[in-house]
Motif scaffolding. Structure first.
Motif, PDB file in Angstrom:
ATOM      1  N   MET A 142      -6.686  -0.971  -3.000  1.00 21.31           N
ATOM      2  CA  MET A 142      -6.413   0.450  -2.785  1.00 21.31           C
ATOM      3  C   MET A 142      -5.026   0.625  -2.163  1.00 21.31           C
ATOM      4  N   LEU A 143      -4.165   1.334  -2.874  1.00 26.88           N
ATOM      5  CA  LEU A 143      -2.795   1.541  -2.419  1.00 26.88           C
ATOM      6  C   LEU A 143      -2.691   2.781  -1.538  1.00 26.88           C
ATOM      7  N   ARG A 144      -1.547   2.936  -0.923  1.00 27.22           N
ATOM      8  CA  ARG A 144      -1.337   4.006   0.050  1.00 27.22           C
ATOM      9  C   ARG A 144      -1.555   5.394  -0.542  1.00 27.22           C
ATOM     10  N   ASN A 145      -1.172   5.576  -1.787  1.00 31.91           N
ATOM     11  CA  ASN A 145      -1.269   6.896  -2.413  1.00 31.91           C
ATOM     12  C   ASN A 145      -2.655   7.177  -2.991  1.00 31.91           C
ATOM     13  N   SER A 146      -3.612   6.280  -2.764  1.00 32.10           N
ATOM     14  CA  SER A 146      -4.986   6.497  -3.202  1.00 32.10           C
ATOM     15  C   SER A 146      -5.895   6.512  -1.974  1.00 32.10           C
ATOM     16  N   ARG A 147      -7.147   6.789  -2.189  1.00 36.73           N
ATOM     17  CA  ARG A 147      -8.107   6.821  -1.083  1.00 36.73           C
ATOM     18  C   ARG A 147      -8.491   5.393  -0.709  1.00 36.73           C
TER      19      ARG A 147
END
Length: 481
Positions: free
Chosen positions: A236-241
């Motif tokens: 899970m990347l920063r721009n996702s939940r």
């Protein structure tokens, strides 16, 4: 002491048990007579099989668990089944990171079998003789594996996973990455943008199964005697939940908004259709299974958001209105959120007459804070009155000579007058028995009041007049006019 034990009798003596009963328990540990098996609902659906020991086996395990805790010292990265740690502290550690990688160990408890446990007991950590290690391994297993439900199982699972922890900590340290393990839930995270190849060699986070873990990570898990559950691998990347042990960790640790919304819908369906039909609709095995699942979810939200959280209080009010009334903390939080239309302040001596007014107001659907009903045995009177004053739209003091001589009623009125400075037109005074308001309460001189009729035959019309007035004010309040 267990370190010098060689027989059933020695072990029983070291654990403070009756040797004959202990021998019988070990001989029949797999017969099923010392275990109760049942399913408990998981928060996100499905069930978890629990094998809970009873009687002699339970007592022996509880005694032995103290020995295990004395020997094993978990590292700071072990967050499950450790005093002072929780799924919340585990999630907190990984908040506000550029990426989060979750991997899951498949069949964590069942993969820890009798042979592995016996080997641990004969290792340098414990140094038990083979016979003693065999007896204790039988005590801690059911059907040849580690049972979920035994007091010894969590700490044994952490001890067995110690080798895995060492390998993953070394890997994380080398790559300057954060690492924790909560039971079978393993999490890596970092404030750096790139994900090291030592963890992920290829990633398509949009595709199912699109995360390819490194052979080094696979080898570390496999050589430690565990298997990865590839279906639960998530990057899970920063721009996702980003989620860790069921909590959102992008900015602050929190529960999913969709889960809160789903809980509200479940309580609504219970109120509308009843427990049995609602349980079937939401896929629960029974109404009781559904009830326990919802109670567990409320406890989960309480642990994450704290006991003073308004979202939790609102959920507890929904739960209470749906019929979950046997849990004290749910009832208390539901009551905290409860709002009243009118705080009916009066002297005890005036209660016979004031009670008649209360009945008329409530017959109109007006919610009344009334000390006899709203303050229960054991409650803090000060806290309950302050709560009632804060949560009431209007304050209705029934003023009389007895009212003016009472300490509590005067405190209630003083508090209401103080708050009225910022909340205009909230005090609706009623004068009883030609009581002189100006002499006793000069601050109410400019407040329009109603007079309680001296003629008993006029009381019903008076009660209707008061109720009509309150309804009109509440309508204006809701419309904002």
């Amino acid at each position: 002491m267990l370190s010098t034990a060689h027989s059933f009798t020695d072990i029983a003596h070291a654990l403070g048990l009756n040797s004959r009963q202990f021998f019988y328990s070990i001989q029949h540990v797999d017969d099923g007579i010392f275990y109760q098996e049942f399913d408990i609902p998981k928060r996100r659906g499905g069930v978890r099989r629990i094998s809970k020991p009873v009687r002699g086996v339970a007592l022996a395990q509880d005694r032995f668990a103290v020995v295990l805790e004395h020997v094993y010292r978990p590292g700071s990265y072990v967050r499950g089944f450790v005093r002072g740690q929780s799924f919340v502290s585990n999630a907190e550690y990984h908040k506000s990171q550029q990426w989060v990688l979750n991997i899951d160990l498949e069949d964590f408890f069942p993969s820890i079998n009798f042979g592995r446990i016996r080997g641990i007991f004969m290792s340098r950590m414990f140094g038990f003789p083979p016979r003693v290690a065999t007896i204790l391994a039988r005590l801690c297993t059911y059907g040849g594996v580690l049972p979920q439900g035994a007091s010894t199982s969590p700490i044994i699972a952490n001890i067995v996973a110690k080798q895995l922890d060492k390998k993953l900590v070394d890997l994380a340290s080398r790559e300057q990455v954060k690492y924790t393990r909560y039971s079978d839930d393993i999490t890596f995270s970092s404030s750096k943008r790139s994900v090291p190849k030592a963890f992920v060699v290829d990633a398509d986070i949009r595709a199912e199964g699109g995360i390819k873990l490194s052979s080094e990570l696979h080898d570390a898990v496999r050589s430690s005697g565990f298997r990865l559950n590839s279906e639960k691998t998530r990057l899970m990347l920063r721009n996702s939940r980003q989620e860790v042990t069921g909590l959102i960790v992008n900015e602050r640790t929190n529960v999913w908004r969709r889960d809160v919304s789903r809980m509200r819908k479940k309580f609504h369906s219970i109120r509308k259709f009843g427990w049995d039909d609602a349980a079937k609709y939401w896929g629960a095995k029974s109404a009781e299974h559904f009830r326990q699942q919802l109670i567990g979810w409320l406890a989960f939200v309480r642990q994450v958001r704290g006991t003073n959280d308004p979202v939790l209080a609102r959920l507890c009010e929904n739960a209470h209105s749906a019929g979950i009334t046997e849990i004290k903390w749910i009832e208390e939080l539901a009551d905290m959120h409860k709002e009243f239309d009118v705080f009916l302040s009066h002297a005890t001596e005036d209660k016979p007459r004031v009670g008649l007014l209360k009945a008329v107001l409530e017959s109109r659907g007006i919610k009344v804070f009334y000390d006899e009903d709203s303050i229960k045995w054991g409650d803090s009177i000060v806290d309950r009155i302050n709560h009632g004053l804060t949560k009431s739209v209007f304050f209705m003091p029934v003023l009389s000579d007895t009212f003016s001589r009472k300490g509590w009623t005067n405190k209630e009125l003083s508090s209401a007058i103080s708050s009225n400075a910022s909340r205009q037109k909230r005090i609706l005074p009623i004068r009883m028995d030609d009581f002189d308001i100006g002499d006793s309460y000069p601050l109410l001189n400019d407040t329009l009041y109603k007079s309680w009729p001296t003629d008993p035959t006029m009381q019903k019309a008076f009660f209707d007049e008061v109720a009509d007035g309150v309804e009109e004010l509440l309508t204006a309040e809701k419309s904002g006019s």
